[in-house]
Design a protein around this motif. Structure first.
Motif, mmCIF file in Angstrom:
data_model
loop_
_atom_site.group_PDB
_atom_site.id
_atom_site.type_symbol
_atom_site.label_atom_id
_atom_site.label_comp_id
_atom_site.label_asym_id
_atom_site.label_seq_id
_atom_site.Cartn_x
_atom_site.Cartn_y
_atom_site.Cartn_z
ATOM 1 N N ILE A 162 -2.858 1.537 -6.799
ATOM 2 C CA ILE A 162 -2.031 2.152 -5.763
ATOM 3 C C ILE A 162 -0.543 1.910 -5.997
ATOM 4 O O ILE A 162 0.296 2.710 -5.585
ATOM 5 N N GLN A 207 0.316 -5.167 -2.925
ATOM 6 C CA GLN A 207 -0.888 -4.339 -2.891
ATOM 7 C C GLN A 207 -1.419 -4.214 -1.465
ATOM 8 O O GLN A 207 -1.795 -3.119 -1.030
ATOM 9 N N THR A 208 -1.443 -5.321 -0.746
ATOM 10 C CA THR A 208 -1.899 -5.274 0.645
ATOM 11 C C THR A 208 -0.982 -4.401 1.483
ATOM 12 O O THR A 208 -1.451 -3.634 2.346
ATOM 13 N N GLU A 211 -1.954 -0.801 0.603
ATOM 14 C CA GLU A 211 -3.322 -0.444 1.009
ATOM 15 C C GLU A 211 -3.451 -0.331 2.521
ATOM 16 O O GLU A 211 -4.201 0.517 3.020
ATOM 17 N N THR A 212 -2.751 -1.175 3.263
ATOM 18 C CA THR A 212 -2.831 -1.112 4.725
ATOM 19 C C THR A 212 -1.905 -0.054 5.305
ATOM 20 O O THR A 212 -2.068 0.350 6.457
#
Length: 375
Positions: A162, A207-208, A211-212
Motif C-alpha cells: 500500500i 503501513q497502519t 491501511e486504516t
C-alpha cells in the motif's frame, strides 16, 4: 517485534474515526497585526549559531539496576556541526554508538544500591538556516551505494504494498525527481493532519496509517510517511531526529522552542536526495502543525496567508533554531533488555519494572535546556 508503544498506537489508530480534511477556507483579508494576517517565512543560509544543550536526568524512584541512554548530537553537515559533549553522573558512564547508523548516545548504568541516580549531559553544536537554490544545479556527490542505502525499507517504513501504491498514484504524471518529491510533499499536506492527542512525536507506523485510512499524527508519523513514500518510488530519503532550541525568527510560535524548557520540543524533519540538488530539506509535518495550532482556529488550507509562506519554504528549506541528533531507524540500544526503538530522540531508561515513559518528562524526571552562545 512490535513494541508496546507501537501496539497501543495501532489500536488507537484503528479505533479512531477516519477524518477527512475540510474544504479550503474562502479568501479573507485580515487587518495588519492580526494573528491571521499574512506573514513571512524564508530561511536563508549564511549565519552560524552556537548552542549549548543540557539534559539533566534524575531517577526519582529507582528499582533495581537502572540503565539510561541519552541521544548525543552526531550529525556533521553543511548545516550543522556537532562539537564536544561533556557529562557528569554518579553511575558508570560511557559514550556508545548505534552500529548501523552511527547515532551517538551517552549510556549510564546505576547499581541497585544507588538511591539517587543522576546524569547531566551538555553538548555544544553549531547550526544555520538551510535553503536550496532551485535555479542552480550541482554535481551529484553521493556514492550510488549510499543512495541505495537510503531507499531501503525498515520495520516501520515498508516500501512495497500500500505504501508504493499510494506513492505511485500521488506522483502520476511527474518526470523529474523534484516533481516527484513536490507531489509527495503536497500529498502529505493535503491528506494528513496533526493530531494533538498523539503521545510525543508519534511512532511512524506508516503501513497502519495507510491501511486504516487514519492519516493523523505528529512529526514522526507524517514525515515518516513522506520518507516512506519517497523511498518506495526510488527517491533516497531519511528522517532527521532532533530538538527545537529557540524561538522562530519569523514569529511562528509553533516553529520554535523555549530554551529554558525543551522537554517536549523534540521534532523530526526529513531530507530527500534529488538529482542535481543533493540532499534537500523537507518538513511537511510542520506545515500541518502551523495549520492546526498557529491560529485560534484550525486552518484547513495550505493557501491560507498564515500557512502559505511555511508551505512554500519547507519544501527545500528549514530554520536553524533546531538541532539534529541522528538519522537512525530501528535502534537497538546497547545493553538494553527491551525491544528496538523506531528512533532515538528522547531520553530512554529501564529498571526492574521495565522501560520508563519517555513522553512523561515530569514522571521520568528530566529537563532539557539550551543556551545560545556568542562566539
Amino acid at each position: 517485534m512490535i513494541t508496546v508503544h507501537t501496539q497501543a498506537r495501532r489500536a488507537f489508530l484503528k479505533n479512531m474515526a477516519v477524518t477527512t480534511a475540510a474544504a479550503a477556507l474562502p479568501a479573507v483579508h485580515f487587518a495588519q497585526g492580526s494573528p491571521l494576517a499574512e506573514r513571512r517565512f524564508a530561511p536563508q543560509a549564511g549565519t552560524w549559531r552556537t548552542f549549548e544543550v543540557t539534559t539533566r536526568v534524575n531517577i526519582i524512584k529507582p528499582q533495581g539496576v537502572t540503565r539510561l541512554w541519552l541521544p548525543v548530537p552526531s550529525v556533521n553537515t553543511d548545516w550543522q556541526r556537532s562539537l564536544e559533549s561533556v557529562f557528569s553522573s554518579n553511575g558508570k558512564t560511557r559514550m556508545l554508538a548505534d552500529e548501523h547508523y552511527g547515532a551517538r548516545m551517552l549510556y549510564a548504568e546505576f547499581a541497585e544500591s544507588e538511591t539517587k541516580p543522576f546524569v547531566e549531559l551538555t553538548s555544544r553544536i553549531q547550526t544555520q538556516n538551510r535553503s536550496v537554490d532551485w535555479a542552480h544545479k550541482q554535481n551529484d556527490a553521493e556514492e550510488p551505494a549510499t543512495l541505495t542505502y537510503w531507499t531501503q525499507a525498515t520495520s516501520l517504513l515498508p516500501t512495497d504494498g500500500i505504501v508504493r501504491k499510494t506513492a505511485m498514484e500521488a506522483i502520476r504524471g511527474s518526470k523529474t525527481d523534484v516533481e516527484k518529491a513536490q507531489k509527495l510533499y503536497d500529498w502529505i499536506v493535503l491528506n494528513t493532519f496533526r493530531e494533538p492527542k498523539v503521545q510525543g512525536c508519534g511512532e511512524g507506523d506508516i503501513q497502519t496509517m495507510l491501511e486504516t485510512g487514519n492519516l493523523s499524527g505528529k512529526c514522526a508519523d507524517l514525515n515518516a510517511l513522506f520518507v516512506g513514500l519517497c523511498r518506495s518510488v526510488g527517491l533516497p530519503a531519511r528522517d532527521v531526529y532532533g530538538l527545537r532550541l529557540a524561538p522562530s525568527a519569523f514569529g511562528y510560535k509553533q516553529l520554535g522552542g523555549n530554551p529554558a524548557s525543551l522537554q517536549g520540543a523534540q521534532h523530526c524533519r526529513a531530507e530527500v536526495y534529488l538529482k542535481n540538488h543533493g540532499w534537500v530539506a523537507m518538513d511537511p509535518a510542520d506545515v500541518t502543525k502551523v495549520m492546526r495550532h498557529e491560529a485560534p482556529e484550525w486552518i484547513k488550507s495550505a493557501n491560507h496567508p498564515v500557512v502559505a509562506p511555511v508551505n512554500k519554504a519547507l519544501f527545500g528549506s528549514w530554520e536553524g533554531n533546531w538541532m539534529a541528533y541522528n538519522m537512525a531507524h530501528d535502534v537497538k540500544l546497547p545493553n538494553s533488555i527491551g525491544s528496538k526503538l523506531g528512533f532515538l530522540m528522547y531520553p530512554i531508561a529501564e529498571n526492574a519494572s521495565g522501560r520508563l515513559n519517555s513522553y512523561a518528562p515530569d514522571d521520568f524526571k528530566y529537563q532539557i535546556s539550551a543556551r545560545e552562545m556568542t562566539m
